[in-house]
Design an enzyme around this catalytic site. Structure first.
Site, PDB file in Angstrom:
ATOM      1  CG  ASP A 103     -16.977  34.621  97.783  1.00  0.00           C
ATOM      2  OD1 ASP A 103     -18.183  34.403  97.996  1.00  0.00           O
ATOM      3  OD2 ASP A 103     -16.517  35.783  97.742  1.00  0.00           O
ATOM      4  CB  SER A 104     -19.573  35.490  94.260  1.00  0.00           C
ATOM      5  OG  SER A 104     -19.485  36.309  95.404  1.00  0.00           O
TER       6      SER A 104
ATOM      7  CE1 TYR B 227     -21.190  33.476  91.477  1.00  0.00           C
ATOM      8  CE2 TYR B 227     -21.108  31.914  93.298  1.00  0.00           C
ATOM      9  CZ  TYR B 227     -20.679  32.311  92.047  1.00  0.00           C
ATOM     10  OH  TYR B 227     -19.757  31.550  91.374  1.00  0.00           O
ATOM     11  N   GLY B 228     -25.514  37.098  95.039  1.00  0.00           N
ATOM     12  CA  GLY B 228     -26.607  37.377  95.978  1.00  0.00           C
ATOM     13  C   GLY B 228     -27.936  37.695  95.331  1.00  0.00           C
TER      14      GLY B 228
ATOM     15  CB  CYS C  67     -20.018  32.106  98.656  1.00  0.00           C
ATOM     16  SG  CYS C  67     -21.345  33.106  97.940  1.00  0.00           S
ATOM     17  CG  ASN C  68     -22.840  33.655 104.240  1.00  0.00           C
ATOM     18  OD1 ASN C  68     -23.226  33.193 105.297  1.00  0.00           O
ATOM     19  ND2 ASN C  68     -21.678  34.276 104.132  1.00  0.00           N
ATOM     20  CB  THR C  69     -25.295  33.675  97.913  1.00  0.00           C
ATOM     21  OG1 THR C  69     -25.205  34.948  98.555  1.00  0.00           O
ATOM     22  CG2 THR C  69     -26.503  33.639  97.021  1.00  0.00           C
TER      23      THR C  69
ATOM     24  CD  GLU D 224     -16.867  43.152  95.512  1.00  0.00           C
ATOM     25  OE1 GLU D 224     -16.897  43.499  94.335  1.00  0.00           O
ATOM     26  OE2 GLU D 224     -16.897  41.967  95.893  1.00  0.00           O
TER      27      GLU D 224
ATOM     28  CB  CYS E  28     -22.868  38.649 103.410  1.00  0.00           C
ATOM     29  SG  CYS E  28     -22.087  39.140 101.860  1.00  0.00           S
ATOM     30  CB  THR E  29     -17.921  36.138 102.338  1.00  0.00           C
ATOM     31  OG1 THR E  29     -18.468  36.652 101.113  1.00  0.00           O
ATOM     32  CG2 THR E  29     -18.217  34.672 102.461  1.00  0.00           C
ATOM     33  CG  HIS E  30     -18.245  41.220 100.509  1.00  0.00           C
ATOM     34  ND1 HIS E  30     -18.524  40.010  99.938  1.00  0.00           N
ATOM     35  CD2 HIS E  30     -17.651  41.975  99.545  1.00  0.00           C
ATOM     36  CE1 HIS E  30     -18.125  40.018  98.676  1.00  0.00           C
ATOM     37  NE2 HIS E  30     -17.593  41.194  98.409  1.00  0.00           N
TER      38      HIS E  30
HETATM   39  N1  DGL Z   1     -20.003  36.207  98.815  1.00  0.00           N
HETATM   40  C1  DGL Z   1     -21.415  36.463  98.794  1.00  0.00           C
HETATM   41  C2  DGL Z   1     -22.093  35.907 100.045  1.00  0.00           C
HETATM   42  O1  DGL Z   1     -21.465  35.587 101.023  1.00  0.00           O
HETATM   43  C3  DGL Z   1     -21.723  37.925  98.659  1.00  0.00           C
HETATM   44  C4  DGL Z   1     -21.329  38.555  97.355  1.00  0.00           C
HETATM   45  C5  DGL Z   1     -22.246  38.244  96.196  1.00  0.00           C
HETATM   46  O2  DGL Z   1     -23.440  38.604  96.224  1.00  0.00           O
HETATM   47  O3  DGL Z   1     -21.758  37.636  95.272  1.00  0.00           O
HETATM   48  O4  DGL Z   1     -23.288  35.787 100.046  1.00  0.00           O
END
Ligand code: DGL
Length: 275
Positions: free
Chosen positions: A14-15, A46-47, A77-79, A156, A188-190
Site C-alpha cells: 500500500d502507499s 497515492y490518491g 491500495c484502491n488507488t 493518519e 479506500c484502505t483507510h
Molecule cells: N491507500 C490509498 C487507497 O486505498 C489511500 C492513501 C493514499 O492516497 O495514498 O486509495
C-alpha cells in the site's frame, strides 16, 4: 506460471498504513499464511498522483517483494489497484490481485435498489474503475462516486472518533444521501477505520462494504485453487509477518501495533528507488 513454493509468504503493499486493514483481514481469515508487507510511506499519498507514477511505484514495489520470494501479491491500495493492477498482472509470473473487484462484487450482491455509493481518493473515484467493475456485473446498477480526500489525513492523525471527522464526513455523505443509495463501498484502505462514524451518520439502512474483507476471501480462494495455500504442518521459518516501509519506520510500527491483533516489533526501512 512458474513453480512456486506454497510455504512462501504473500506480499501485500500500500502507499502507507492503510493497507494494514487488508493485512489485518488476511491475518484473521488465513492465520496460517505468512505476509511481507510494504508501505510506501516516503511517497504517499497515492490518491492525488497520476496513473504513470502509480504504475512506476507499483512495479518497483513488486520487484522488491519478489526479492522476498513471495508466492502471490495483494495490492492493498484502491488507488494502485485502480491504476496499476491490469498492467502489473500482465507482467507478473505470480498471481497479483487488487481490492476493487472483490469490493465491487460484494456491493452488487448487497444492493436491493441498485443504487451504490463509492467513496475513495480522487484517483480511485476519478478513474471510474468501481463503476466499470460493477456495471460489468450488472449493467443497470447506478453508481455514485464521492472523493473524500480529507479522510486519509484524519485517519493518519488517529482521529477515528472526533467532532472534526464527524463534520467532514457529514459534508461528504450528504451528497450521497441525496442519491438514495442503499450500499456504500469503502473504496479506500483507510476508511474501514472510520466505519463506526460512517455507520452512525448513514444509519442502519445502508450496507457498508469493506473491500479488505472481501479481498481476504478472494486471496484464500486463489491460494486454494492454485495449490498455493501454506501447509501449516511445515514449521514457520523466521517472523510470520514482516514489515517494510520507505520512510518513518517507527511511526509505522506504532500505528500498525495500534490496529493489528499482535504487537509489531520491527519495521525495516528500505530505499524503494533502488528497485
Ligand atoms: N491507500 C490509498 C487507497 O486505498 C489511500 C492513501 C493514499 O492516497 O495514498 O486509495
Amino acid at each position: 506460471m512458474k513453480q512456486t513454493d506454497r510455504n512462501a509468504p504473500v506480499g501485500v503493499f500500500d502507499s502507507g498504513v492503510g493497507g494494514l486493514t487488508v493485512a489485518r483481514e488476511i491475518m484473521r481469515q488465513i492465520p496460517e499464511e505468512r505476509i511481507v508487507y510494504f508501505g510506501d510511506t516516503a511517497r504517499l499519498p497515492y490518491g492525488s498522483k497520476s496513473k504513470d507514477t502509480i504504475v512506476r511505484y507499483s512495479r518497483q514495489i513488486i520487484r522488491f517483494l519478489k526479492t522476498k520470494d513471495v508466492k502471490a501479491i495483494v495490492i492493498a491500495c484502491n488507488t494502485a489497484s485502480a491504476y496499476a493492477l491490469e498492467t502489473v498482472q500482465a507482467e507478473s509470473d505470480i498471481p497479483v490481485i487488487g481490492v476493487i473487484n472483490a469490493g465491487a462484487r460484494a456491493a452488487v450482491q448487497a444492493t436491493h435498489n441498485g443504487r451504490i455509493g463509492v467513496i475513495g481518493t480522487e484517483g480511485t473515484v476519478g478513474s471510474g474503475v468501481y463503476t466499470h467493475a460493477m456495471k460489468q456485473l450488472q449493467p443497470e446498477i447506478e453508481v455514485f462516486g464521492q472523493p473524500c480526500p480529507l479522510f486519509v489525513p484524519l485517519v493518519e492523525e488517529g482521529l477515528f472518533h472526533d467532532f472534526v471527522t464527524d463534520e467532514i464526513a457529514s459534508r461528504y455523505l450528504n451528497v450521497l444521501k441525496g442519491k438514495y443509495i442503499d450500499t456504500l463501498v469503502l473504496g479506500c484502505t483507510h476508511y474501514p477505520l472510520l466505519r463506526s462514524t460512517l455507520r452512525r451518520l448513514l444509519g442502519e439502512d445502508v450496507t457498508l462494504v469493506n473491500p479488505a474483507y472481501e479481498t481476504a476471501i478472494e486471496l484464500k480462494e486463489l491460494l486454494m485453487t492454485q495449490g498455493l495455500n501454506r501447509d501449516s504442518a511445515v514449521p514457520m521459518e523466521g517472523e510470520q509477518y514482516q514489515f517494510y516501509v520507505s520512510d518513518l519506520a517507527e511511526k509505522f510500527t506504532d500505528f500498525a501495533t495500534s490496529i493489528l491483533p499482535n504487537e509489531v516489533r520491527e519495521t525495516k526501512k528500505i530505499d524503494i528507488e533502488n528497485y
